[in-house]
Design a protein around this motif. Structure first.
Motif, short mmCIF file in Angstrom:
data_model
loop_
_atom_site.label_atom_id
_atom_site.label_comp_id
_atom_site.label_asym_id
_atom_site.label_seq_id
_atom_site.Cartn_x
_atom_site.Cartn_y
_atom_site.Cartn_z
N PHE A 291 0.82 -1.21 0.00
CA PHE A 291 0.00 0.00 0.00
C PHE A 291 0.86 1.26 0.00
N ALA A 292 2.05 1.19 0.61
CA ALA A 292 2.96 2.33 0.56
C ALA A 292 3.42 2.61 -0.87
N ARG A 293 3.66 1.56 -1.66
CA ARG A 293 4.05 1.76 -3.06
C ARG A 293 2.92 2.41 -3.85
N ILE A 294 1.69 1.99 -3.59
CA ILE A 294 0.54 2.61 -4.25
C ILE A 294 0.46 4.09 -3.89
N ASP A 295 0.61 4.40 -2.58
CA ASP A 295 0.55 5.78 -2.14
C ASP A 295 1.65 6.62 -2.78
N SER A 296 2.85 6.05 -2.90
CA SER A 296 3.95 6.79 -3.53
C SER A 296 3.62 7.12 -4.97
N ALA A 297 3.09 6.14 -5.71
CA ALA A 297 2.74 6.38 -7.12
C ALA A 297 1.65 7.44 -7.23
N VAL A 298 0.66 7.38 -6.36
CA VAL A 298 -0.42 8.38 -6.37
C VAL A 298 0.14 9.78 -6.20
N ASN A 299 1.02 9.94 -5.25
CA ASN A 299 1.49 11.27 -4.91
C ASN A 299 2.53 11.81 -5.87
N VAL A 300 3.31 10.93 -6.48
CA VAL A 300 4.20 11.39 -7.56
C VAL A 300 3.37 11.92 -8.72
N LEU A 301 2.31 11.19 -9.09
CA LEU A 301 1.42 11.66 -10.15
C LEU A 301 0.78 12.99 -9.76
N ALA A 302 0.35 13.12 -8.50
CA ALA A 302 -0.32 14.34 -8.06
C ALA A 302 0.60 15.55 -8.12
N ILE A 303 1.84 15.40 -7.66
CA ILE A 303 2.72 16.57 -7.63
C ILE A 303 3.14 16.99 -9.04
N LEU A 304 3.31 16.02 -9.94
CA LEU A 304 3.61 16.37 -11.33
C LEU A 304 2.44 17.11 -11.97
N THR A 305 1.22 16.64 -11.67
CA THR A 305 0.03 17.30 -12.21
C THR A 305 -0.11 18.71 -11.66
N GLN A 306 0.13 18.87 -10.36
CA GLN A 306 0.03 20.20 -9.75
C GLN A 306 1.04 21.18 -10.34
N LEU A 307 2.26 20.72 -10.53
CA LEU A 307 3.31 21.62 -11.01
C LEU A 307 3.16 21.95 -12.49
N LEU A 308 2.66 20.99 -13.27
CA LEU A 308 2.64 21.17 -14.72
C LEU A 308 1.27 21.54 -15.28
N LEU A 309 0.18 21.26 -14.53
CA LEU A 309 -1.15 21.41 -15.11
C LEU A 309 -2.13 22.21 -14.26
N THR A 310 -2.20 21.91 -12.94
CA THR A 310 -3.29 22.43 -12.11
C THR A 310 -3.36 23.95 -12.09
N ARG A 311 -2.24 24.60 -11.76
CA ARG A 311 -2.26 26.06 -11.64
C ARG A 311 -2.57 26.71 -12.98
N TRP A 312 -2.04 26.13 -14.07
CA TRP A 312 -2.34 26.67 -15.40
C TRP A 312 -3.81 26.55 -15.71
N GLY A 355 -4.90 10.29 -7.69
CA GLY A 355 -4.03 11.38 -8.12
C GLY A 355 -4.81 12.54 -8.71
N SER A 356 -5.80 12.25 -9.56
CA SER A 356 -6.58 13.32 -10.19
C SER A 356 -7.50 14.01 -9.19
N GLU A 357 -8.03 13.26 -8.24
CA GLU A 357 -8.86 13.87 -7.19
C GLU A 357 -8.04 14.85 -6.37
N PHE A 358 -6.85 14.43 -5.96
CA PHE A 358 -6.03 15.26 -5.09
C PHE A 358 -5.45 16.47 -5.82
N ALA A 359 -5.03 16.28 -7.07
CA ALA A 359 -4.32 17.34 -7.79
C ALA A 359 -5.24 18.27 -8.57
N LEU A 360 -6.43 17.81 -8.93
CA LEU A 360 -7.32 18.63 -9.76
C LEU A 360 -8.61 19.01 -9.04
N ALA A 361 -9.42 18.02 -8.68
CA ALA A 361 -10.74 18.30 -8.12
C ALA A 361 -10.65 19.00 -6.77
N LYS A 362 -9.76 18.53 -5.89
CA LYS A 362 -9.66 19.12 -4.55
C LYS A 362 -9.25 20.59 -4.60
#
Length: 461
Positions: A291-312, A355-362
């Protein structure tokens, strides 16, 4: 007065050198890092085959006497207990918000959580029977109440225009904590053991209390500058006022409906993932690492989305794309799972969903709260983020149990319907938020001019 003038001057500093931004970023980083250190432990409890680890002996004996095997209903019982606890605690939170000033109830929430963690450290260290159930329920309550309090506080500290500039940075700081937390768990669970991981989380939550205290002057300065009701005084009102607000206000009602379907889809997916973990990762250490590996993958995807897409997206196109994209992603994901229901695809869709819930919808939803009054931010938001969230968890945990009898593909078909409802709900938020104060002006003013919007345009009371 000199302090207020100094803080007003600080508000005009560049975002990168803004003290409240850095304290807020540190706050969210430590909050999510501390939570994600604990989340894999919680998920391992939910996926455990050992009923004696999860449930008290008396509860197991009672179930056996009535023809039940609790190991066959682990998640359903845990989600039921979580919902009941949430309903009981909701008026307690409402009373705290209504009767105590911000300087009291914000630190108290975190101090209580820290005290609980010391108790759980003892329970895990001495292998107390039934610790898994209590810990699972407590983590769910901690996640919802602590994060809800954080974003409500941010809406006190930052004005509408400031929030649009800094929420992306703050969100990225939180995601960084969410990335590092599971990594710490992976690295430390073997040498330290599960019990001592709780002490690591206590350290992070202690920093959160420090950040709350350090941010207080900026919240006070904003209220004085704009002539708002002070958060240093009790808010007043009924402890059940949040329920009334959610029912009466279209945008809050739309958020509640969207969250219902969003959490429903996520719960169906999570329960199916837990069934897979039970089969392939029978030990607590192996399940925690998985489950820690799943969480790591989720959050890597989230931070990349936030830095490259969300604010724009938020700055260029408003909240609509960020609200709609997670539902559309889930529609595609469940469609793929219907065609190819293999375990690795379940994990991939889980990563995309969270990842999309945390980085986009939230972030999109939290931005809308800056245009609402304080009762909506603290009371209405708390009902949505706690009671609605956990009520949906409970409902869909039992839905999964029934639908799973028809096979894995039936679960994914139900998930597809939930994703469709989530997308429709997101569109209703897009429509309802157009009636919030400041909607027209916020969409047209360049960011450099938005700080001059009048108070009424920001929806403050």
């Amino acid at each position: 007065m000199n302090q207020v003038a100094a803080l007003s001057h600080r508000d005009r500093e560049p975002v990168a050198s803004s003290a409240p931004l850095w304290w807020s970023l540190l706050y969210f980083f430590c909050l999510l890092c501390g939570y994600y250190v604990l989340r894999p432990v919680r998920d391992a409890m939910g996926a455990s085959n050992d009923a004696a680890t999860v449930f008290p002996h008396a509860m197991i004996a009672w179930a056996q006497a009535h023809g039940w095997q609790l190991k066959d209903f682990v998640l359903q019982v845990l989600f039921t207990a979580t919902f009941v606890s949430m309903v009981l605690l909701q008026p307690v939170y409402g009373a705290l918000v209504a009767r105590f000033p911000r300087r009291v109830f914000l630190p108290v929430v975190y101090v209580v959580f820290i005290a609980c963690l010391f108790g759980f450290h003892w329970a895990f260290d001495t292998a107390v029977p039934g610790r898994g159930m209590v810990f699972f329920v407590w983590i769910a309550l901690f996640n919802l109440f602590a994060v809800t309090v954080f974003w409500s506080y941010m809406a006190d500290v930052f004005e509408d225009a400031q929030a649009r500039r800094v929420y992306g940075y703050i969100g990225a700081g939180g995601t960084a904590g969410a990335v590092i937390g599971p990594m710490l768990t992976q690295w430390l669970v073997q040498p330290l053991g599960v019990a001592n991981l709780l002490l690591v989380s206590i350290g992070f939550l202690s920093v959160c209390v420090l950040c709350i205290v350090r941010l207080r002057p900026w919240a006070m300065a904003r209220e004085r500058r704009q002539g708002l009701a002070s958060g240093e005084a009790a808010m007043g009102g009924s402890v059940w006022a949040g329920l009334k607000l959610v029912w009466q206000r279209p945008v809050l009602r739309a958020m509640a409906v969207t969250l219902f379907f969003s959490v429903g889809a996520a719960t169906l997916l999570y329960n199916q993932q837990a069934a897979i973990a039970r089969e392939f990762y029978p030990s607590a250490v192996a399940a925690t690492a998985y489950f820690a590996r799943i969480d790591s993958a989720v959050n890597v995807l989230a931070i990349l989305t936030q830095l490259l897409l969300t604010r724009w997206l938020l700055n260029r196109h408003g909240v609509a794309p960020a609200l709609l994209m997670p539902g559309l992603t889930l529609l595609l994901g469940f469609g793929v799972l219907l065609a190819s229901p293999v375990p690795v695809m379940v994990a991939i869709v889980q990563v995309l969903q969270r990842g999309s819930e945390f980085a986009l919808a939230k972030p999109a939803r939290e931005t809308l709260y800056t245009r609402m009054d304080r009762p909506s931010r603290y009371k209405g938001k708390a009902v949505i983020d706690t009671a609605v969230f956990r009520g949906t968890d409970l409902a869909f945990a039992w839905v999964h149990k029934g639908v799973a009898l028809l096979g894995t593909q039936a679960v994914f078909a139900a998930g597809l319907l939930a994703a469709l409802g989530m997308t429709a709900g997101a569109w209703s938020i897009v429509r309802a938020q157009r009636r919030l104060p400041g909607a027209h002006r916020s969409s047209e003013l360049p960011s450099s001019d938005r700080s001059s919007e009048p108070q009424s345009a920001r929806g403050e009371s």
